[in-house]
Design an enzyme around this catalytic site. Structure first.
Site, PDB file in Angstrom:
ATOM      1  N   GLU A  66      21.160 -80.139 -10.148  1.00 21.64           N
ATOM      2  CA  GLU A  66      21.692 -80.233 -11.506  1.00 21.64           C
ATOM      3  C   GLU A  66      21.133 -81.389 -12.324  1.00 21.64           C
ATOM      4  O   GLU A  66      21.014 -81.292 -13.537  1.00 21.64           O
ATOM      5  CB  GLU A  66      23.224 -80.275 -11.484  1.00 21.64           C
ATOM      6  CG  GLU A  66      23.816 -81.590 -11.004  1.00 21.64           C
ATOM      7  CD  GLU A  66      25.317 -81.672 -11.307  1.00 21.64           C
ATOM      8  OE1 GLU A  66      26.071 -81.000 -10.613  1.00 21.64           O
ATOM      9  OE2 GLU A  66      25.710 -82.403 -12.218  1.00 21.64           O
ATOM     10  N   VAL A  67      20.766 -82.492 -11.683  1.00 20.76           N
ATOM     11  CA  VAL A  67      20.261 -83.649 -12.442  1.00 20.76           C
ATOM     12  C   VAL A  67      18.918 -83.374 -13.108  1.00 20.76           C
ATOM     13  O   VAL A  67      18.480 -84.148 -13.953  1.00 20.76           O
ATOM     14  CB  VAL A  67      20.106 -84.915 -11.562  1.00 20.76           C
ATOM     15  CG1 VAL A  67      21.448 -85.442 -11.128  1.00 20.76           C
ATOM     16  CG2 VAL A  67      19.206 -84.680 -10.366  1.00 20.76           C
TER      17      VAL A  67
END
Lengths: 268, 306
Positions: A66-67
């Site tokens: 997700e980052v």
């Protein structure tokens, strides 16, 4: 991050001689991923399972964090989603808006791999808080990307430890929706397909296509059915013939032990 | 501080914090234990800026320090963690004792709220949050004015409308910036671009000040353009004990020490006294962590980046 992290299996527990529960979980997780799919992965056993799938039957799997990291090939075991170790040898660095927005929200993510503090019979996940018997609330991590993945991925998979208190009839806080109230995803207004598999250190669970409540898919070798039922806080659909979860192959075990997690950070 | 002192946009953390009023809404650009604006956070604590509203995608050590110091009255967050060092101890305790108001979102909904702010939109629709207690709690609590169930005017599909976030001040820690504030970030950027550009004011902390010519060699890597930046704080090792990709690793020893102190409010005050109040500036703090020798140990391998 931690809300997408997973509780590891009982430390070093071997279900059959020479094979740990965590190794069976990782192999079972890997088999749920198909070649060419796009998957959003949390840290811990989901990451281990995804790497195993990539190294065996699914070399063209796109693994997204997700980052904003895609397809990284870490050399050292990372401790979190923002640990620089997990950025190594990636094919793309971007951010939430790309991974969670223009991939997940866009609808191209086939599978999301999550951890859970609690999961209930309809696959609803709690990663926010725990209620103690005294009624006192203890906050943990919150949603982070968990709710987004559970709402939007085509299939949601959870890897967690099998304990009665972690698998209650209803979660103490509904952070990430499954089939809420037994309703279909369409009825709920959600785009993603919802919970698909729950992989524990005792069994693989799925969800009944009509009632949307949890069903036993396969039992891990060395686990008795009564033991499973005793350790599950909700009723389970049990098939007449209960299949055994396939054990990892010799090659899968070699990859897991020698290449993917040699220090046994996650394969404890 | 750079040798030439306070010329143009380059300022010290102390100077910048003097210009941030108590009660401000500050958006922080760290993620768990990566690229936290520790140098500024310590200064906010030393200068006792109170009643802050803090927003952040995934809160980490930075927010935990401010909450532990009792300076935060309102927290808007998508989640929180110190990675393997555990949950955010001060934030969670404050929530349990209800000593602050907390709006709990998700990673993507925080990013969308900043994106709307950055685009000058007043709201943005999202397909997350629906059918969850995250949404119900927002509707019933502090987020009531910031979320609204809605239907698409074209298709009738169900959405949650999120109000745009436009923080008073956005703070981001970057690897390099020039003196005008052109910033380049190495590695993944989580919601930094949206969070930075949503801010009414934007202040960056740079590990290194480079020449504009250096920026001009690879302008495609400029995530934040100088004209949006009000001030640049030059602070090498400014994020310690959190990690800065390609510069230094997280300081596991200090993070463990932090968590150990943060378990108990009284011990936490000892931590604040030693590492924040008794330090005049960031260099004194770095000295307490072991100075140049320790920083050398934390320095990243140029190939691995950690």
């Amino acid at each position: 991050m931690s809300s997408m992290q997973v509780s590891e299996g009982t430390k070093g527990k071997e279900l059959v001689p020479g094979i740990r529960a965590t190794e069976i979980m990782a192999a079972a997780g890997a088999r749920e991923l198909r070649d060419g799919e796009v998957v959003i992965v949390g840290l811990g056993l989901p990451e281990v399972a995804t790497v195993l799938a990539k190294r065996t039957h699914a070399p063209r799997l796109a693994a997204l964090l997700e980052v904003g990291v895609m397809n990284s090939v870490p050399k050292d075991t990372p401790v979190g989603l923002a640990d620089s170790r997990i950025f190594y040898r990636a094919t793309c660095w971007s951010g939430f808006l790309d991974v969670m927005g223009m991939n997940l929200h866009r609808g191209v993510v086939d599978a999301g791999f999550l951890g859970a503090l609690e999961l209930d019979r309809f696959g609803n996940i709690n990663t926010t808080l725990l209620k103690q018997e005294s009624g006192k609330v203890r906050y943990i991590n919150g949603s982070a990307g968990g709710n987004d993945v559970a709402s939007l991925a085509k299939r949601v998979m959870v890897i967690m430890r099998h304990e009665k208190r972690k698998l209650p009839l209803a979660v103490a806080h509904l952070t990430s929706p499954g089939f809420v109230g037994g309703r279909s995803r369409q009825e709920l207004g959600l785009r993603g397909g919802g919970p698909w598999r729950v992989i524990t250190d005792m069994a693989v669970l799925g969800f009944d296509s009509v009632t949307h409540s949890a069903a036993l898919v396969s039992l891990h070798p060395g686990i008795r059915l009564e033991e499973l039922i005793e350790n599950t806080g909700f009723p389970l659909h049990i098939p007449k013939e209960v299949p055994a979860t396939p054990l990892p192959t010799a090659e899968e075990l070699r990859l897991l032990r020698e290449e993917i997690d040699p220090k046994r950070v996650y394969l404890r | 501080m750079s040798a030439s002192g306070t010329v143009g946009k380059v300022k010290s953390a102390a100077e910048v914090v003097q210009g941030i009023p108590s009660g401000a809404h500050i958006a922080l650009g760290g993620f768990a234990i990566a690229r936290n604006v520790i140098a500024v956070v310590h200064e906010l604590i030393r200068q006792q800026k109170r009643d802050l509203t803090i927003s952040q995608g995934v809160v980490g050590l930075d927010t935990d320090l401010l909450v532990g110091a009792g300076l935060v009255k309102h927290l808007i967050m998508g989640g929180g963690s110190l990675d393997r060092f555990g949950p955010v101890p001060c934030v969670n305790r404050a929530r349990e004792t209800k000593s602050l108001v907390c709006e709990d979102y998700t990673s993507l909904s925080m990013c969308f709220r900043y994106l709307a702010g950055a685009l000058g939109l007043s709201f943005i629709p999202i397909k997350s949050l629906i059918a969850s207690e995250v949404l119900e709690r927002l509707e019933a609590g502090a987020g009531a004015g910031d979320v609204q169930r809605m239907k698409c005017p074209f298709t009738g599909e169900e959405y949650v409308a999120l109000r745009a976030l436009t923080p008073d001040v956005s703070l981001v820690h970057v690897q390099v910036a020039d003196r005008e504030g052109n910033c380049q970030i190495d590695g993944p950027r989580w919601e930094n671009e949206e969070q930075a550009k949503a801010g009414r004011r934007l202040i960056v902390v740079a590990e290194e000040i480079v020449s504009t010519e250096y920026i001009q060699r690879s302008p495609e890597r400029t995530i934040i353009p100088g004209h949006r930046v009000e001030a640049v704080i030059h602070q090498p090792f400014g994020a310690v004990p959190t990690a800065v990709f390609r510069r230094y690793d997280y300081d596991a020893e200090h993070l463990r020490l932090y968590v150990e102190h943060a378990q108990e409010p009284k011990r936490y005050q000892e931590y604040l006294k030693k590492f924040v109040f008794d330090c005049r500036d960031h260099s004194e703090y770095l000295e307490k962590l072991g100075g140049a020798k320790r920083m050398e140990q934390l320095k990243a391998d140029p190939v691995l980046g950690y």
